[in-house]
Design a protein around this motif. Structure first.
Motif, PDB file in Angstrom:
ATOM      1  N   GLU A 112       0.827  -1.178  -0.202  1.00  0.00           N
ATOM      2  CA  GLU A 112      -0.063  -0.067  -0.080  1.00  0.00           C
ATOM      3  C   GLU A 112       0.889   1.053   0.018  1.00  0.00           C
ATOM      4  OE1 GLU A 112      -2.530  -0.445   3.404  1.00  0.00           O
ATOM      5  OE2 GLU A 112      -3.668  -1.746   2.712  1.00  0.00           O
ATOM      6  N   GLY A 113       0.266   2.423  -0.584  1.00  0.00           N
ATOM      7  CA  GLY A 113       0.947   3.673  -0.609  1.00  0.00           C
ATOM      8  C   GLY A 113       2.122   3.648  -1.703  1.00  0.00           C
ATOM      9  N   SER A 114       3.152   4.495  -1.504  1.00  0.00           N
ATOM     10  CA  SER A 114       4.116   4.953  -2.452  1.00  0.00           C
ATOM     11  C   SER A 114       5.404   4.288  -2.040  1.00  0.00           C
ATOM     12  CB  SER A 114       4.309   6.293  -2.812  1.00  0.00           C
ATOM     13  OG  SER A 114       4.770   7.017  -1.616  1.00  0.00           O
ATOM     14  N   PHE A 115       6.279   3.634  -3.077  1.00  0.00           N
ATOM     15  CA  PHE A 115       7.579   2.964  -2.612  1.00  0.00           C
ATOM     16  C   PHE A 115       8.039   2.719  -4.041  1.00  0.00           C
ATOM     17  CE2 PHE A 115       4.712  -0.381  -1.833  1.00  0.00           C
ATOM     18  CZ  PHE A 115       4.670  -1.295  -2.745  1.00  0.00           C
ATOM     19  N   SER A 116       9.293   2.682  -4.262  1.00  0.00           N
ATOM     20  CA  SER A 116      10.237   2.409  -5.476  1.00  0.00           C
ATOM     21  C   SER A 116      10.121   0.958  -5.803  1.00  0.00           C
ATOM     22  CB  SER A 116      11.358   3.052  -5.419  1.00  0.00           C
ATOM     23  OG  SER A 116      12.184   2.649  -4.594  1.00  0.00           O
ATOM     24  N   ARG A 117      10.413   0.522  -6.924  1.00  0.00           N
ATOM     25  CA  ARG A 117      10.690  -0.707  -7.414  1.00  0.00           C
ATOM     26  C   ARG A 117      12.003  -1.269  -6.582  1.00  0.00           C
ATOM     27  NH1 ARG A 117      10.155  -2.205 -13.385  1.00  0.00           N
ATOM     28  NH2 ARG A 117       8.106  -1.295 -12.822  1.00  0.00           N
ATOM     29  N   LYS A 118      13.178  -0.326  -6.605  1.00  0.00           N
ATOM     30  CA  LYS A 118      14.272  -0.633  -5.981  1.00  0.00           C
ATOM     31  C   LYS A 118      14.140  -0.950  -4.219  1.00  0.00           C
ATOM     32  CE  LYS A 118      19.026   1.130  -5.411  1.00  0.00           C
ATOM     33  NZ  LYS A 118      19.806   2.223  -5.595  1.00  0.00           N
ATOM     34  N   ALA A 119      13.237  -0.227  -3.851  1.00  0.00           N
ATOM     35  CA  ALA A 119      13.006  -0.251  -2.425  1.00  0.00           C
ATOM     36  C   ALA A 119      12.300  -1.557  -1.977  1.00  0.00           C
ATOM     37  CB  ALA A 119      12.130   0.937  -1.585  1.00  0.00           C
ATOM     38  N   ARG A 120      11.352  -1.976  -2.912  1.00  0.00           N
ATOM     39  CA  ARG A 120      10.592  -3.097  -2.628  1.00  0.00           C
ATOM     40  C   ARG A 120      11.711  -4.323  -2.864  1.00  0.00           C
ATOM     41  NH1 ARG A 120       8.470  -7.611  -4.856  1.00  0.00           N
ATOM     42  NH2 ARG A 120       6.611  -8.331  -3.996  1.00  0.00           N
ATOM     43  N   ALA A 121      12.526  -4.301  -3.867  1.00  0.00           N
ATOM     44  CA  ALA A 121      13.527  -5.543  -4.049  1.00  0.00           C
ATOM     45  C   ALA A 121      14.449  -5.634  -2.773  1.00  0.00           C
ATOM     46  CB  ALA A 121      14.430  -4.955  -5.003  1.00  0.00           C
ATOM     47  N   ARG A 122      14.823  -4.282  -2.157  1.00  0.00           N
ATOM     48  CA  ARG A 122      15.614  -4.301  -0.821  1.00  0.00           C
ATOM     49  C   ARG A 122      14.924  -5.075   0.246  1.00  0.00           C
ATOM     50  NH1 ARG A 122      18.091   1.632  -1.027  1.00  0.00           N
ATOM     51  NH2 ARG A 122      18.773   1.049   1.105  1.00  0.00           N
ATOM     52  N   VAL A 123      13.951  -4.557   0.358  1.00  0.00           N
ATOM     53  CA  VAL A 123      13.038  -4.940   1.430  1.00  0.00           C
ATOM     54  C   VAL A 123      12.745  -6.559   1.388  1.00  0.00           C
ATOM     55  CG1 VAL A 123      10.481  -5.145   2.457  1.00  0.00           C
ATOM     56  CG2 VAL A 123      11.540  -2.905   1.975  1.00  0.00           C
ATOM     57  N   MET A 124      12.305  -7.135   0.175  1.00  0.00           N
ATOM     58  CA  MET A 124      11.881  -8.473   0.202  1.00  0.00           C
ATOM     59  C   MET A 124      13.507  -9.316   0.198  1.00  0.00           C
ATOM     60  SD  MET A 124       8.869  -7.965  -0.053  1.00  0.00           S
ATOM     61  CE  MET A 124       8.671  -9.900  -0.176  1.00  0.00           C
ATOM     62  N   GLU A 125      14.473  -8.856  -0.072  1.00  0.00           N
ATOM     63  CA  GLU A 125      15.716  -9.548   0.070  1.00  0.00           C
ATOM     64  C   GLU A 125      15.974  -9.591   1.300  1.00  0.00           C
ATOM     65  OE1 GLU A 125      19.819 -10.215   1.032  1.00  0.00           O
ATOM     66  OE2 GLU A 125      18.822  -8.298   1.374  1.00  0.00           O
ATOM     67  N   ALA A 126      15.794  -8.447   2.267  1.00  0.00           N
ATOM     68  CA  ALA A 126      16.005  -8.541   3.685  1.00  0.00           C
ATOM     69  C   ALA A 126      15.030  -9.551   4.283  1.00  0.00           C
ATOM     70  CB  ALA A 126      15.728  -7.202   4.354  1.00  0.00           C
ATOM     71  N   VAL A 127      13.912  -9.314   3.946  1.00  0.00           N
ATOM     72  CA  VAL A 127      12.714 -10.479   4.525  1.00  0.00           C
ATOM     73  C   VAL A 127      13.186 -11.792   4.277  1.00  0.00           C
ATOM     74  CG1 VAL A 127      10.458 -11.378   3.974  1.00  0.00           C
ATOM     75  CG2 VAL A 127      11.030  -9.013   4.204  1.00  0.00           C
ATOM     76  N   GLU A 128      13.717 -12.329   3.173  1.00  0.00           N
ATOM     77  CA  GLU A 128      14.154 -13.660   2.764  1.00  0.00           C
ATOM     78  C   GLU A 128      15.378 -13.966   3.565  1.00  0.00           C
ATOM     79  OE1 GLU A 128      15.057 -16.465  -0.946  1.00  0.00           O
ATOM     80  OE2 GLU A 128      14.544 -14.282  -1.173  1.00  0.00           O
ATOM     81  N   ARG A 129      16.343 -13.030   3.634  1.00  0.00           N
ATOM     82  CA  ARG A 129      17.385 -13.345   4.255  1.00  0.00           C
ATOM     83  C   ARG A 129      17.242 -13.608   5.838  1.00  0.00           C
ATOM     84  NH1 ARG A 129      21.166  -9.398   5.792  1.00  0.00           N
ATOM     85  NH2 ARG A 129      20.051  -8.008   4.119  1.00  0.00           N
ATOM     86  N   LEU A 130      16.498 -12.707   6.559  1.00  0.00           N
ATOM     87  CA  LEU A 130      16.416 -12.761   7.940  1.00  0.00           C
ATOM     88  C   LEU A 130      15.176 -13.636   8.297  1.00  0.00           C
ATOM     89  CD1 LEU A 130      16.436  -8.919   8.694  1.00  0.00           C
ATOM     90  CD2 LEU A 130      18.164 -10.672   9.093  1.00  0.00           C
ATOM     91  N   GLY A 131      14.488 -14.285   7.246  1.00  0.00           N
ATOM     92  CA  GLY A 131      13.225 -15.010   7.686  1.00  0.00           C
ATOM     93  C   GLY A 131      12.349 -14.260   8.507  1.00  0.00           C
ATOM     94  N   TYR A 132      11.853 -13.060   8.154  1.00  0.00           N
ATOM     95  CA  TYR A 132      10.805 -12.392   8.872  1.00  0.00           C
ATOM     96  C   TYR A 132       9.486 -12.716   8.411  1.00  0.00           C
ATOM     97  CZ  TYR A 132       7.956  -8.357  10.097  1.00  0.00           C
ATOM     98  OH  TYR A 132       6.924  -7.442  10.465  1.00  0.00           O
ATOM     99  N   VAL A 133       8.665 -13.090   9.433  1.00  0.00           N
ATOM    100  CA  VAL A 133       6.979 -13.163   9.407  1.00  0.00           C
ATOM    101  C   VAL A 133       6.631 -12.023   9.865  1.00  0.00           C
ATOM    102  CG1 VAL A 133       5.352 -14.550   9.936  1.00  0.00           C
ATOM    103  CG2 VAL A 133       7.551 -15.653   9.737  1.00  0.00           C
ATOM    104  N   PRO A 134       5.620 -11.254   9.011  1.00  0.00           N
ATOM    105  CA  PRO A 134       4.873  -9.988   9.490  1.00  0.00           C
ATOM    106  C   PRO A 134       3.895 -10.498  10.593  1.00  0.00           C
ATOM    107  CG  PRO A 134       5.085 -10.231   7.214  1.00  0.00           C
ATOM    108  CD  PRO A 134       5.512 -11.485   7.423  1.00  0.00           C
ATOM    109  N   ASN A 135       3.644  -9.634  11.681  1.00  0.00           N
ATOM    110  CA  ASN A 135       2.751  -9.977  12.645  1.00  0.00           C
ATOM    111  C   ASN A 135       1.561  -9.560  12.360  1.00  0.00           C
ATOM    112  OD1 ASN A 135       1.348 -10.107  14.897  1.00  0.00           O
ATOM    113  ND2 ASN A 135       3.081  -9.513  16.275  1.00  0.00           N
TER     114      ASN A 135
END
Length: 340
Positions: free
Chosen positions: A40-63
Motif C-alpha cells: 500500500e502507498g508509494s515506494f520504488s521498485r528498488k525499495a521493494r527489492a531491498r525489502v524482500m531481499e532482507a525479509v528472505e534473508r532474515l526469515g521475517y514473518v509479518p505480525n
C-alpha cells in the motif's frame, strides 16, 4: 542430539525478527518497509527489492495479528457459520473468498455447530479482532449476539435467509417461499399423501422455515402433511435413509416425501433403491439445495437449487464497497428432476 539446542535457538531467532531489523538490513525506514509489506502507498521498485531481499534473508514473518488489532479499519472479514460438513457453507466461503482476495481483504471463520450460545461466544471473539465486517447465517441469534453486533460499529451481513429483520445487510432468499413452492410443485404433480423427513428444526432455523412454509401450503390446498420424521442431530445421508425407513414403517401409504435438504433426500433415495421402491411411481422424493450429487444420480433429484456461491460473492461485494443497509433477494430455482 548435539544439534537440538542450536536448532531450537535458530527457531526462536527466526520468530523474533522485528520490522525494525528488516528496515535496518534493507537500509530503509520502517514506514517504507511497512508500506512494501502491506503493498500500500508509494515506494520504488528498488525499495521493494531491498525489502524482500532482507525479509528472505532474515526469515521475517509479518505480525498480522498485531497489525489487525491496532487498526479499527482492518481488512479481516469474519464468517461465523453453523457447519463445514454441510456443503452450503463451504460454497458460501468459496464465493466470498475470491471477491475478498481481489480487494485485499482476508476471510476468517468460526463454526457454531448450530448452537446459539456458541455463536454468541464466537462473535465476541471475532469482534475482538476489529474486523471490517461479520457475516452470519440467518437472523435467529441470541439477544446478546444482536446487541454486540449493533454496538460494534462493524458491518453485519446475514446470509441465506430473508424471512426476518436484518441487523444491517441481508443477502439470500426466502426459505418459507422455497417450502411453499416445493409443496405447490408436488401438489401440481398430483401427490396428495405427503410426508416429511428432516433434521433438528429448532437448531437449523432455516430448515424450520422451509418446513413451516411447506406445511402451510399443503394445509391451504386441503391436503395436510400426513406424517413427519424429525431426527436429532445434523443432516446427513445416513440420517435421511434412516428417517425415510422410520417414516414408511409408520405410514406406508405415502406417495411423496419432502426432505429438509439434498443430503437427507439422497439418503432417502438410497433407501428406495435398497428396498426396491420405484421412484417416483411408488414414492416421489423432493429435496433442497441443488447439490452436485443430486444431478448425477441415475434419476436426477427433484429439488430447489440455491445460489450459495453467488450469495457469498454478493455479500463480499457489499462489504468491500461499504454498501448501505439493504436486503438482496437472489431467489432460487426449482429443478424438476426425475424423482417427483
Amino acid at each position: 542430539m548435539d544439534g537440538e539446542p542450536k536448532e531450537s535457538g535458530d527457531i526462536r531467532r527466526l520468530s523474533s525478527v522485528t520490522l525494525a531489523e528488516v528496515a535496518e538490513a534493507a537500509g530503509l525506514g520502517e514506514s517504507t518497509v511497512s508500506r512494501v509489506l502491506r503493498n500500500e502507498g508509494s515506494f520504488s521498485r528498488k525499495a521493494r527489492a531491498r525489502v524482500m531481499e532482507a525479509v528472505e534473508r532474515l526469515g521475517y514473518v509479518p505480525n498480522r495479528i498485531a497489525g489487525t488489532l491496532a487498526s479499527a479499519g482492518s481488512r479481516l472479514v469474519a464468517f461465523v457459520i453453523p457447519s463445514l460438513s454441510n456443503i452450503v457453507f463451504p460454497d458460501l466461503l468459496r464465493g466470498a473468498s475470491g471477491v475478498l482476495e481481489a480487494n485485499q481483504h482476508q476471510a476468517v471463520f468460526a463454526v457454531t455447530d448450530y448452537d446459539p450460545g456458541r455463536e454468541e461466544a464466537l462473535v465476541a471473539a471475532m469482534l475482538a479482532w476489529r474486523p471490517t465486517a461479520v457475516v452470519l447465517a440467518g437472523f435467529e441469534h441470541n439477544e446478546g449476539t444482536r446487541k454486540m453486533l449493533r454496538a460494534s460499529g462493524r458491518r453485519v451481513v446475514e446470509v441465506l435467509d430473508l424471512d426476518g429483520e436484518p441487523v444491517d445487510i441481508a443477502v439470500g432468499f426466502s426459505n418459507r417461499a422455497a417450502g411453499r413452492e416445493s409443496a405447490a410443485f408436488l401438489l401440481k404433480r398430483g401427490y396428495r399423501r405427503i410426508g416429511y423427513v428432516g433434521h433438528d428444526l429448532e437448531r437449523d432455523t432455516r430448515a424450520g422455515k422451509r418446513h413451516a412454509g411447506f406445511c402451510a401450503a399443503l394445509e391451504t390446498a386441503g391436503f395436510p402433511l400426513v406424517d413427519r420424521q424429525i431426527n436429532a442431530g445434523p443432516s446427513s445421508v445416513e440420517s435421511g435413509r434412516q428417517g425415510l425407513e422410520q417414516l414408511l414403517a409408520r405410514s406406508p401409504g405415502l406417495d411423496a416425501v419432502y426432505f429438509s435438504n439434498d443430503d437427507m433426500a439422497i439418503g432417502g433415495y438410497f433407501h428406495c433403491l435398497a428396498r426396491g421402491i420405484s421412484i417416483p411411481s411408488q414414492l416421489a422424493i423432493f429435496g433442497y439445495n441443488g447439490l452436485d450429487i443430486g444431478r448425477v444420480t441415475p434419476q436426477p433429484l427433484s429439488t430447489i437449487r440455491t445460489p450459495r456461491v453467488v450469495t457469498g460473492q454478493v455479500a463480499a461485494e457489499l462489504v468491500v464497497s461499504n454498501a448501505p443497509p439493504q436486503m438482496v433477494d437472489l431467489g432460487f430455482e426449482l429443478i424438476e428432476g426425475a424423482t417427483a
